[in-house]
Design an enzyme around this catalytic site. Structure first.
Site, PDB file in Angstrom:
ATOM      1  N   ARG A  34    -101.941  28.069  86.241  1.00 47.72           N
ATOM      2  CA  ARG A  34    -101.246  27.156  85.356  1.00 47.72           C
ATOM      3  C   ARG A  34    -100.014  27.908  84.502  1.00 47.72           C
ATOM      4  O   ARG A  34    -100.188  29.200  84.454  1.00 47.72           O
ATOM      5  CB  ARG A  34    -102.324  27.244  84.078  1.00 47.72           C
ATOM      6  CG  ARG A  34    -103.588  26.253  84.388  1.00 47.72           C
ATOM      7  CD  ARG A  34    -102.833  24.786  84.393  1.00 47.72           C
ATOM      8  NE  ARG A  34    -104.115  23.758  84.927  1.00 47.72           N
ATOM      9  CZ  ARG A  34    -104.614  23.383  85.922  1.00 47.72           C
ATOM     10  NH1 ARG A  34    -104.103  24.014  86.938  1.00 47.72           N
ATOM     11  NH2 ARG A  34    -105.374  22.538  86.119  1.00 47.72           N
ATOM     12  N   GLU A  48     -95.410  20.872  82.154  1.00 44.28           N
ATOM     13  CA  GLU A  48     -94.942  20.144  83.434  1.00 44.28           C
ATOM     14  C   GLU A  48     -95.346  18.513  83.097  1.00 44.28           C
ATOM     15  O   GLU A  48     -96.229  18.308  82.417  1.00 44.28           O
ATOM     16  CB  GLU A  48     -95.611  20.442  84.632  1.00 44.28           C
ATOM     17  CG  GLU A  48     -97.225  20.461  84.764  1.00 44.28           C
ATOM     18  CD  GLU A  48     -97.847  21.143  85.857  1.00 44.28           C
ATOM     19  OE1 GLU A  48     -97.558  22.221  86.252  1.00 44.28           O
ATOM     20  OE2 GLU A  48     -98.890  20.571  86.385  1.00 44.28           O
ATOM     21  N   HIS A 106     -96.685  21.205  91.536  1.00 48.88           N
ATOM     22  CA  HIS A 106     -98.189  21.316  91.471  1.00 48.88           C
ATOM     23  C   HIS A 106     -98.993  20.925  92.838  1.00 48.88           C
ATOM     24  O   HIS A 106     -99.630  20.015  92.495  1.00 48.88           O
ATOM     25  CB  HIS A 106     -98.632  20.572  90.228  1.00 48.88           C
ATOM     26  CG  HIS A 106     -99.761  21.256  89.540  1.00 48.88           C
ATOM     27  ND1 HIS A 106     -99.980  21.150  88.451  1.00 48.88           N
ATOM     28  CD2 HIS A 106    -101.073  21.567  90.269  1.00 48.88           C
ATOM     29  CE1 HIS A 106    -101.485  21.739  88.161  1.00 48.88           C
ATOM     30  NE2 HIS A 106    -101.891  22.039  89.460  1.00 48.88           N
TER      31      HIS A 106
HETATM   32  C1  DGY Z   1    -106.891  21.744  89.163  1.00 48.68           C
HETATM   33  O1  DGY Z   1    -107.761  21.155  89.840  1.00 48.68           O
HETATM   34  O2  DGY Z   1    -107.059  22.312  88.208  1.00 48.68           O
HETATM   35  C2  DGY Z   1    -105.460  21.898  90.168  1.00 48.68           C
HETATM   36  O3  DGY Z   1    -104.560  22.526  89.331  1.00 48.68           O
HETATM   37  C3  DGY Z   1    -104.981  20.603  90.572  1.00 48.68           C
HETATM   38  O4  DGY Z   1    -104.420  20.976  91.631  1.00 48.68           O
END
Ligand code: DGY
Length: 329
Positions: free
Chosen positions: A248, A277, A295
């Site tokens: 993240r 983002e 992402h």
């Molecule tokens: C999640 O599921 O948290 C991921 O970041 C999606 O790609």
């Protein structure tokens, strides 16, 4: 309000973004589904309305579900938040707990896809693939020569993993057995088995940074991990070291990272997750030796269907009054 069932006998579910078709079909077999047909980010009012008017809400990573939205859901019909995605840092879990609304997520099914994108970023960086592609498309490639875009091998280099959970282990496995890398790591709790690759657990993030050619972040975004890669941690990295973030944006101090990249303090960065983002820090966009992906960690057909199926599984368990398989909060 209670969970009064509509004439169909099915509970209602509010899905904030479109899913792969197979997962939407599976959901429709068991629930009265409200889809976001246009697949555009929903306004705050639309989220409030959707949460309040459905038994189950199925938001995802790109929705900010704050205390007010949770409260509106609780005052209306919402009795379960079944998140499409494993990370739940975009949901106010304390508010959900205060309103007695369980939150579920989709662990396990995106481990391999996310580990693969981590290796993609590492390879793109050390083999200068992004640079090469940009050069070729710009018509600037003048042909093969022994000194052209020469990168470095992964083999024999050290990978430092921050957060040795499912995804961290999958990355360690690929890096060690697939690419001959040594692995060190930091993890909140002790890991006895060397993550199955003879990895050494070090005391803290700075120690991992100092010992690694690549530092890869695989911790959940929580209050404790916010900015875990801060200016001090980045300064502890080896000169020429690479930072990889498929977790993240909140776990990295992006201002400090951009400065380190522009100043040449570290070798480069491969990022698939960003603070705020899809807006991207302008200094990261202009940083040298940096690969930026939108992402894509879980973005395979198989994984995105499996994530939807996890939501279906959790929502069905809720509808049946059974234990929730993937309770995240
Ligand atoms: C999640 O599921 O948290 C991921 O970041 C999606 O790609």
């Amino acid at each position: 309000m209670s969970n009064t069932r509509p004439a169909s006998g099915k509970l209602s579910i509010f899905v904030t973004r479109r899913w792969p078709q197979a997962a939407e079909v599976a959901l429709g077999e068991h629930f009265d589904v409200t889809l976001n047909d246009g697949d555009k980010p929903l306004s705050r009012d639309a989220l409030i309305d959707g949460f309040a008017s459905h038994d189950i809400a199925a938001p995802t990573v790109s929705d900010k579900i704050d205390a007010e939205i949770v409260a509106a859901g609780a005052a209306g019909k919402c009795r379960l938040i079944s998140n499409y995605g494993v990370g739940v840092n975009h949901i106010d879990l304390a508010a959900a707990a205060a309103h007695d609304i369980p939150v579920t997520n989709t662990p396990g099914v995106l481990t391999d896809a996310t580990a693969d994108i981590t290796m993609t970023l590492m390879l793109m960086l050390c083999r200068r693939a992004g640079e090469g592609e940009r050069e070729l498309r710009a018509g600037e490639w003048t042909g093969w020569r022994p000194t052209h875009l020469v990168g470095r091998a992964l083999s024999g280099r050290t990978l430092g993993i921050i957060g040795m959970g499912r995804i961290g282990r999958a990355v360690a496995h690929r890096a060690h057995f697939g690419f001959g890398m040594d692995v060190v790591f930091q993890n909140r709790s002790p890991i006895a088995d060397g993550a199955g690759v003879g990895a050494r657990q070090l005391t803290d993030v700075a120690a991992v940074c100092a010992a690694s050619d690549f530092v890869s972040l695989h911790c959940a975004a929580t209050a404790e991990t916010a900015n875990i890669m801060n200016a001090d941690a980045i300064a502890a990295m080896r000169p020429g070291g690479y930072l990889i973030n498929t977790a993240r944006g909140d776990v990295v101090d992006e201002t400090a990272l951009a400065k380190a990249l522009h100043d040449g303090v570290i070798g480069g960065a491969g990022l698939d997750a960003f603070q705020g983002e899809p807006q991207i820090n302008r200094d990261l966009l202009s940083a040298p030796n940096t690969v930026l992906l939108p992402h894509l960690g879980s973005a395979t057909e198989e994984t995105r269907v499996a994530m939807g199926m996890k939501v279906v599984e959790n929502a069905r368990a809720f509808a049946a009054g059974s234990a929730l398989p993937d309770k995240a909060g």
